[in-house]
Design an enzyme around this catalytic site. Structure first.
Site, PDB file in Angstrom:
ATOM      1  N   HIS A  12     -25.914  17.868  -3.249  1.00 18.58           N
ATOM      2  CA  HIS A  12     -26.007  19.124  -2.485  1.00 18.58           C
ATOM      3  C   HIS A  12     -25.423  20.295  -3.259  1.00 18.58           C
ATOM      4  CE1 HIS A  12     -21.770  19.293  -0.929  1.00 18.58           C
ATOM      5  NE2 HIS A  12     -21.845  17.975  -0.873  1.00 18.58           N
ATOM      6  N   ASP A  21     -17.487  18.338  -5.477  1.00 21.08           N
ATOM      7  CA  ASP A  21     -18.230  18.156  -4.229  1.00 21.08           C
ATOM      8  C   ASP A  21     -19.086  19.397  -3.976  1.00 21.08           C
ATOM      9  OD1 ASP A  21     -19.119  17.321  -1.771  1.00 21.08           O
ATOM     10  OD2 ASP A  21     -17.207  17.593  -0.742  1.00 21.08           O
ATOM     11  N   GLU A  51     -24.987  20.876   3.353  1.00 20.31           N
ATOM     12  CA  GLU A  51     -24.530  19.516   3.643  1.00 20.31           C
ATOM     13  C   GLU A  51     -23.236  19.538   4.431  1.00 20.31           C
ATOM     14  OE1 GLU A  51     -22.361  15.679   2.968  1.00 20.31           O
ATOM     15  OE2 GLU A  51     -21.741  17.696   2.376  1.00 20.31           O
ATOM     16  N   GLU A  52     -22.338  20.428   4.002  1.00 16.73           N
ATOM     17  CA  GLU A  52     -20.951  20.347   4.489  1.00 16.73           C
ATOM     18  C   GLU A  52     -20.815  20.598   5.986  1.00 16.73           C
ATOM     19  OE1 GLU A  52     -18.822  18.914   2.959  1.00 16.73           O
ATOM     20  OE2 GLU A  52     -18.911  19.277   0.810  1.00 16.73           O
ATOM     21  N   ASP A  84     -22.815  11.958  -4.208  1.00 21.95           N
ATOM     22  CA  ASP A  84     -21.965  12.897  -3.460  1.00 21.95           C
ATOM     23  C   ASP A  84     -20.584  12.306  -3.194  1.00 21.95           C
ATOM     24  OD1 ASP A  84     -21.088  15.108  -2.077  1.00 21.95           O
ATOM     25  OD2 ASP A  84     -22.110  14.609  -0.213  1.00 21.95           O
ATOM     26  N   HIS A 130     -12.498  18.697  -0.487  1.00 17.61           N
ATOM     27  CA  HIS A 130     -12.402  19.781   0.506  1.00 17.61           C
ATOM     28  C   HIS A 130     -11.111  20.586   0.370  1.00 17.61           C
ATOM     29  CE1 HIS A 130     -15.402  17.548   3.398  1.00 17.61           C
ATOM     30  NE2 HIS A 130     -15.878  17.704   2.171  1.00 17.61           N
TER      31      HIS A 130
END
Lengths: 473, 473
Positions: free
Chosen positions: B291, B303, B337-338, B365, B436
């Protein structure tokens, strides 16, 4: 010679050589110490076992961690010159008195209060991005409107020196050396602003002094050299330093906006001295120590809460076990270490006339992870005695003697003058991951490792304070 | 039996048993695949070597890392619904066209734009302390004046459920479970606010979902369940969660002040599809994907910049080497995506009528550290084929097949429906340290590991896309 012969002879040579090397070392210390002293040291094995058992498996189990947690949770950061630091000193005195230890003295001294204000760095070109920043100790402020300037990146002081002044003048210098060892790399933090200012830079940044980061800036002390204009100076996270370095290396212009404010005052703080008076030579001292102040970021759990509490634990444990050695065991909680060993310098000056009485001086200020032994400074005989004492700690894997010229930070002032001393050698590979960051919290500390540290620290201090011989200079 | 006999017999039994186990597995897949297919797969050894050599030691060496660094340094974070995300998509299209790949399609869809505003949590009692915080995706704001309330700490949902509503009502719930596995612990992030709100809490906090921290908060998605009042919800650093837990466990009252603001809108973004058309069955697809959007904190390098770039690299490398397989290799850069696999859901819906054409779907991912193999979902025969292909990658230690029911995050929508697929299995033990957070930067990425990943990803996709047989459902 057949193959078996060759192997046998080769092995014999190896064995013989090893034995020679080993025997040479053993002989030297054995000769220096003599059988009687060695026997005396080994006579402490039971006392050592008693202390280890009491701390690791007995009533003191987890006590060091739990008291440290209560202390750290209650006060948090304890920067030099603050009220919270003074309250935390009072708290430690009360905690010590509760243990029936009443030979407590505090000694006042002037300390700097460097107060961090707003700090913000924004990359403006080639794109807008917040930069993760912590100002360095004693940094001056920017003008109210901040500083906006282009960045020039250096990997070393040599690169800076070899660049014409006109290329540096008016720019923000970023030092982006890769971390090797703290003692090697931190010169870019401590001297960076001075050297950049001398070349006409308007501000100086340093890649944080650490081998690992999660976007974590590391503060620390720095001093402006005489005769240079003090310029604002800060550490940025290694990720941001490397981002700027990559963009710079591609030939793109990097422009930063820096706003940093701070205030510097003078306040009064105190060193704290706790004595467990010796039975035969109370004037002679074995000092165990750590510093009670911390940086303003993080909670000062590792730097130096752990060192503070194992040093607090030493007289407490000995008192509880009624193990009173011949010489006095003095715990010292240094103040204002972080801004330049201010407390230790004051103590050294105030007690210089009686410095011959310091038999041995110990400090823990590089983490209280699992103890491995001691980093020892002093004469050959001093090291031989300490080395023999350390052999008693094989069972907890803390028998390593590292030779250092002037071990310690606070006590470096003393060991540098030839007073025998040692700093705690511990399994601190991750120490600099957390050092001077918001991540210096109780999560770094481990109850079992603190127990081992407190037990080791206490037993070593006791044995050295009780030996029939002084540690020779 | 003498001792030699015993040893010999024991060894024989061990060897025989191992052989039996091995043979059993080998036989099963061998029977399912048949000699001809196995031979065909092993016929790709030279092509695999060619790809590996080109990427690891040839002209493509370091290309994946360097292009990722340029991309990440230029755009930084690329949150769903932002202009910077759309510009980064345009950039990737241009970068692909420069490679002579022109079968590029973008598909528009509506995506959420959740914009983080000021976020601040201050502990007011028992002492004033800033708490390290990141709001969770889609969290509502507090009132302008913030929320001030007492904290109640739970280690599990069970503890919450077993507590009377009146003890929770009006309080701030802190979930402080110790991290076990992401898939186990992250429910406290994704469902925490809903469950706390149902019990009358005014806000919900979660100990960051990570095994390691330097005072690092980790954001992530959450959704409010139907029928509950949405309450502000955030992650706090594990250090602060543990601090609050310790104080709470001592029976002391913890009061927090929370100010959190955010804005939620709907915007348009795009999935990006890049085709290297197959020579025989261009309608049949082997999809490689990652992504392109990221969280607003950090730089989205890990990420999912790494997954994005090894998936970009696959058609590029094949084009450069003129290796055009029978089926189409399609790289997909998922958007949004997130905030809930929005791009993948849209693609699945739009292409459902032709979903039979997806021969195999791959996603990276979970980091692009050193590749170890694939986590594979699908029928027994599908896994046998992939397992046989993976055996070709022994030389780079990437032959492991992990069986998973529905591997992937975005592609989980497809593999969950029985479409055969795989996610990259890599040496990602530290993945959740950075996940994250502001620490998701290029410093996490390694040029050599990215080379291995790109080479492996490309070669696997090529072989599967070129086999005479489809991967069976």
């Amino acid at each position: 010679m057949n193959i078996v012969h060759i192997v046998f002879v080769t092995l014999s040579i190896i064995v013989a050589n090893e034995a020679k090397v080993l025997n040479k070392n053993v002989d030297t210390c054995q000769e220096i110490l003599g059988d009687e002293l060695i026997e005396e040291i080994w006579g402490y094995e039971n006392v050592k076992d008693e202390i280890l058992k009491y701390v690791i498996d007995g009533d003191f189990k987890r006590k060091t961690y739990d008291e440290l947690a209560k202390f750290v949770d209650k006060f948090g950061a304890r920067p030099s010159g603050t009220e919270v630091l003074e309250k935390s000193i009072d708290y430690m005195i009360d905690l010590t008195r509760e243990e029936g230890l009443n030979d407590i003295v505090t000694e006042e001294l002037e300390v700097p209060r460097w107060e961090r204000g707003e700090e913000r760095i924004t990359m403006l070109e080639p794109r807008v991005k917040d930069i993760s920043v912590l100002g360095l100790g004693r940094s001056v402020s920017t003008p109210p409107e901040g500083i906006t300037a282009e960045v020039i990146v250096f990997k070393s002081f040599d690169e800076l020196e070899n660049t014409p002044d006109e290329k540096v003048a008016g720019k923000i210098v970023l030092y982006a050396p890769i971390f090797t060892k703290y003692g090697e790399t931190n010169k870019y933090r401590t001297q960076g602003a001075t050297k950049a200012s001398a070349k006409g830079a308007v501000a100086s940044l340093v890649r944080s002094i650490t081998p690992f980061s999660i976007n974590t800036p590391h503060t620390g002390s720095q001093t402006y050299g005489e005769g240079v204009i003090p310029i604002p100076t800060a550490a940025i996270a290694i990720e941001d330093a490397d981002l700027i370095s990559r963009i710079h290396a591609r030939g793109e212009k990097v422009v930063l906006h820096i706003r940093m404010f701070s205030n510097l005052e003078t306040k009064v703080s105190r060193n704290t001295l706790i004595d467990l008076k010796g039975t035969q030579n109370p004037e002679k001292l074995v000092i165990v120590s750590g510093h009670i102040d911390s940086w303003d970021v993080g909670q000062g759990a590792m730097d130096d809460g752990g060192g503070l509490f194992i040093s607090w634990a030493a007289p407490v444990i000995l008192k509880r076990l009624n193990l009173i050695p011949k010489r006095t065991v003095r715990a010292i909680f240094w103040t204002a270490e972080e801004l330049g060993l201010i407390g230790a310098y004051a103590y050294e000056k105030a007690h210089r006339h009686e410095s011959d009485n310091i038999n041995f001086i110990m400090e823990s200020d590089e983490g209280t992870f699992a103890p491995l032994g001691l980093a020892v400074g002093g004469s050959k005989k001093a090291r031989c005695i300490v080395g023999e004492v350390l052999k008693l700690f094989k069972s907890i894997n803390a028998s390593t003697l590292v030779e250092e010229d002037a071990p310690g930070s606070d006590i470096g002032i003393f060991t540098g003058n030839g007073i025998p001393g040692a700093s705690l050698h511990n399994d601190n590979a991750k120490y600099f991951w957390f050092h001077h960051t918001e991540g210096d919290t109780m999560n770094v500390e481990d109850p079992d490792e603190l127990d081992l540290g407190a037990a080791f620290w206490t037993a070593v201090a006791y044995i050295i304070a009780d030996l029939s011989e002084d540690i020779p200079r």
